[in-house]
Design a protein around this motif. Structure first.
Motif, PDB file in Angstrom:
ATOM      1  N   TRP A 218       4.149 -14.469 -20.050  1.00  0.00           N
ATOM      2  CA  TRP A 218       3.273 -15.287 -20.895  1.00  0.00           C
ATOM      3  C   TRP A 218       3.539 -15.011 -22.371  1.00  0.00           C
ATOM      4  CZ3 TRP A 218      -0.404 -13.079 -24.212  1.00  0.00           C
ATOM      5  CH2 TRP A 218      -0.618 -11.701 -24.050  1.00  0.00           C
ATOM      6  N   GLU A 221       7.451 -16.381 -23.092  1.00  0.00           N
ATOM      7  CA  GLU A 221       7.572 -17.830 -23.270  1.00  0.00           C
ATOM      8  C   GLU A 221       7.469 -18.186 -24.756  1.00  0.00           C
ATOM      9  OE1 GLU A 221       5.176 -21.953 -22.141  1.00  0.00           O
ATOM     10  OE2 GLU A 221       4.477 -20.026 -21.351  1.00  0.00           O
ATOM     11  N   ALA A 249       7.584 -20.032 -18.361  1.00  0.00           N
ATOM     12  CA  ALA A 249       6.325 -20.781 -18.266  1.00  0.00           C
ATOM     13  C   ALA A 249       5.855 -20.896 -16.821  1.00  0.00           C
ATOM     14  CB  ALA A 249       6.491 -22.170 -18.870  1.00  0.00           C
ATOM     15  N   ARG A 252       3.255 -18.134 -15.710  1.00  0.00           N
ATOM     16  CA  ARG A 252       2.029 -17.914 -16.485  1.00  0.00           C
ATOM     17  C   ARG A 252       0.889 -17.373 -15.633  1.00  0.00           C
ATOM     18  NH1 ARG A 252       1.916 -23.769 -19.322  1.00  0.00           N
ATOM     19  NH2 ARG A 252       3.638 -23.492 -20.811  1.00  0.00           N
ATOM     20  N   ARG A 255       0.177 -13.524 -15.318  1.00  0.00           N
ATOM     21  CA  ARG A 255      -0.057 -12.721 -16.518  1.00  0.00           C
ATOM     22  C   ARG A 255      -0.755 -11.409 -16.159  1.00  0.00           C
ATOM     23  NH1 ARG A 255      -3.278 -14.624 -22.016  1.00  0.00           N
ATOM     24  NH2 ARG A 255      -3.681 -12.533 -22.835  1.00  0.00           N
TER      25      ARG A 255
END
Length: 274
Positions: A218, A221, A249, A252, A255
């Motif tokens: 995250w 990116e 991405a 994500r 995370r």
């Protein structure tokens, strides 16, 4: 005379940077307003001091996700001390931070390595006004975060950080893509055996490291977007790092997920989000 430091904001890297200073007796303040319990735990563990504002601080350190760097700088507009932007941002954005903080003396920083919890693992590259850089070099001298001075303006340290990251982080993207491709064609085990034999010290040959990368994607990116901008500004194609940003991405949802596995991440690459 003791230097008082303000830290914006104690994420995993920022808290470790703060801890490197508090370990030698340097007072470091942080702003708890709007921050969650995980941030508070990191700040407490690092020995940081809660504050309502950073008035009276001599130095402010910004260690945050790249996309937030400008907003973080704007949040302390009017500061008149030494401000270190130590984020993975493009040289262009580094100079924009300096314009936002026109009353401060802004130095550019690039942190290379993991959160500094022991000596010899992590470097802080510094560039910008000589007096500010010298003060920061003295501040971190002898800590677990090794300062390295570059002779040049704001933007030079950021350029070095991004140049290193463009190789280091892309290796994880390429390794993940390779393993996902092999899995989809039924030769995943064979690729792992081959890579472990031929390239044992790379993310391809030691794919366990990809799981750790997935937890941090995250942030990566946004870093790829900064590298793409820096590349375009230098007349280079941004396509390769932009593609890596698209790959990151897809991770994500993982995370800071300590339980994510390599298989989870490889599956995410072949299932478009949303």
């Amino acid at each position: 005379m003791t230097t008082t430091v303000g830290l914006l904001h104690p994420g995993a890297m920022g808290a470790a940077v703060g801890a490197a200073l508090t370990a030698r007796g340097t007072p470091v303040r942080w702003l708890p307003a709007g921050r969650g319990p995980a941030t508070r735990r990191r700040a407490d563990d690092a020995g940081l001091t809660e504050a309502e504002d950073l008035a009276g601080c001599d130095v402010i350190l910004s260690v945050c996700p790249p996309a937030a760097a400008l907003d973080v700088a704007r949040s302390v507009a009017g500061f008149t001390g030494v401000y270190l932007d130590a984020n993975a941002i493009s040289p262009r954005h580094a100079t924009e931070v300096a314009r936002v903080l026109d009353k401060a003396t802004v130095a550019d920083g690039g942190i290379v390595g993991p959160p500094p919890r022991k000596a010899g693992t992590t470097r802080l590259y510094l560039s910008g006004p000589a007096a500010a850089v010298a003060r920061l070099e003295d501040l971190f001298a002898g800590t677990d975060l090794k300062p390295v001075v570059l002779d040049g303006p704001v933007g030079k340290a950021s350029a070095l950080k991004l140049a290193f990251a463009s190789y280091n982080k892309l290796t994880f993207a390429l390794a993940a893509q390779s393993h996902a491709l092999a899995e989809r064609h039924g030769v995943g085990g064979e690729l792992r055996e081959l890579a472990a034999e031929v390239l044992p010290h790379t993310p391809l040959g030691a794919p366990g490291g990809i799981a750790s990368a997935g937890q941090r994607a995250w942030r990566w990116e946004g870093e790829m977007a900064e590298i793409a901008e820096a590349s375009a500004d230098a007349g280079l194609s941004p396509a390769l790092v932009a593609a890596a940003g698209e790959l990151f991405a897809r991770w994500r949802e993982h995370r800071d997920d300590d339980g994510v596995t390599l298989d989870d991440l490889l599956q995410a690459l072949v299932t478009r989000p949303g």
